[in-house]
Design a protein around this motif. Structure first.
Motif, mmCIF file in Angstrom:
data_model
loop_
_atom_site.group_PDB
_atom_site.id
_atom_site.type_symbol
_atom_site.label_atom_id
_atom_site.label_comp_id
_atom_site.label_asym_id
_atom_site.label_seq_id
_atom_site.Cartn_x
_atom_site.Cartn_y
_atom_site.Cartn_z
ATOM 1 N N SER A 1 0.836 -1.195 0.000
ATOM 2 C CA SER A 1 0.000 0.000 0.000
ATOM 3 C C SER A 1 0.875 1.251 0.000
ATOM 4 O O SER A 1 2.102 1.164 0.121
ATOM 5 N N TRP B 1 6.698 3.906 4.660
ATOM 6 C CA TRP B 1 7.488 3.410 5.786
ATOM 7 C C TRP B 1 8.818 2.829 5.322
ATOM 8 O O TRP B 1 9.858 3.058 5.942
ATOM 9 N N ARG C 1 1.016 3.360 2.387
ATOM 10 C CA ARG C 1 1.605 3.398 3.732
ATOM 11 C C ARG C 1 2.858 2.534 3.788
ATOM 12 O O ARG C 1 3.886 2.933 4.358
ATOM 13 N N ASP C 2 2.793 1.339 3.225
ATOM 14 C CA ASP C 2 3.966 0.460 3.218
ATOM 15 C C ASP C 2 5.146 1.119 2.507
ATOM 16 O O ASP C 2 6.277 1.097 3.007
#
Length: 265
Positions: free
Chosen positions: A145, A151, A147-148
């Motif tokens: 995603s 990060w 978000r992944d």
């Protein structure tokens, strides 16, 4: 340069660029443990070029598909898994590019001591071991995603600390987020492409301002040896982690880190 120096530096770059053991640490340590003169910017660029050629060649089919899908996505013709993966690579590259440009002088002048290397090897080696042991999942790189990607990109910026390992910290973050070992490694390898281009580009700019004569034979040999060793490293690493995992690299990092503390502490 001596032929032995060319071979050693090329193999160190080609193997450690993609293994989670920190290529910067090993390249910094080579002159520490030898009486060889600094290899210079031109040879560094050649080594990066060999590593870049290896990863592009190994993932050539994926890169062609990703580029075509990304182009259709930009043109507003839909977004599929390959286009999203291309966007995630771009997104995850932004943090390391920003931090690298902002703190390049500090990193190159202040943080290249053997003790800093030891700390990075040990601390981030332990984190890699925990991620591989407790947190890895089964998701592929195509199931990531936004978000992944963010990060992993933020984690990659930590690789500017010598001893951390760019591949090691990105695999660690990917494992923590639930990717499988192979998916974490494959995304890390894809991420290396823009990072190597950026790093090599900065070195090439410095080289353009340098009037030192260029030994083209040395550069060609370094590029070829680095490329061959990097290609083989990628292939066998993916096979190795599927069967055994990351723990042998964790043990190696800990041993090397402790040895550096004992020698230079």
């Amino acid at each position: 340069m001596e032929w032995l120096q060319i071979v050693v530096l090329s193999l160190v770059q080609g193997l450690s660029e993609f293994l989670p053991v920190s290529s910067s640490a090993h390249l910094i340590l080579v002159p520490v443990f030898s009486d060889w003169p600094d290899q210079g910017l031109a040879f560094d660029v050649a080594l990066h070029l060999g590593s870049l050629a290896a990863v592009v060649l190994y993932f050539r089919h994926e890169l062609v598909t990703m580029t075509a899908s990304w182009g259709r996505s930009v043109a507003g013709r839909g977004t599929d898994d390959d286009a999203r993966l291309a966007w995630w690579v771009i997104l995850a590259t932004i943090p390391v590019a920003v931090v690298g440009l902002a703190f390049e002088d500090v990193i190159s002048e202040v943080m290249r001591s053997p003790l800093v290397l030891a700390g990075g090897l040990i601390v981030f080696g332990v984190v890699l071991g925990i991620a591989d042991w407790r947190h890895r999942g089964t998701r592929s790189e195509y199931r990531m995603s936004v978000r992944d990607a963010l990060w992993i990109g933020l984690a990659q910026a930590l690789a500017l600390i010598p001893g951390t390992s760019r591949s090691g910290i990105t695999m660690t973050a990917a494992l923590m987020l639930g990717l499988s070992r192979e998916a974490a490694a494959r995304f890390s390898f894809l991420l290396s492409i823009p990072v190597i281009v950026l790093a090599g580009g900065l070195e090439a700019l410095g080289l353009a301002q340098d009037e030192v004569p260029v030994a083209w034979g040395d550069l060609a040999a370094g590029t070829v040896l680095s490329g061959i060793s990097a290609y083989l490293c990628i292939h066998f690493f993916l096979v190795f982690i599927r069967r055994i995992g990351m723990q042998p690299f964790v043990v190696y990092r800990l041993i090397l880190g402790v040895a550096l503390i004992w020698l230079f502490g």
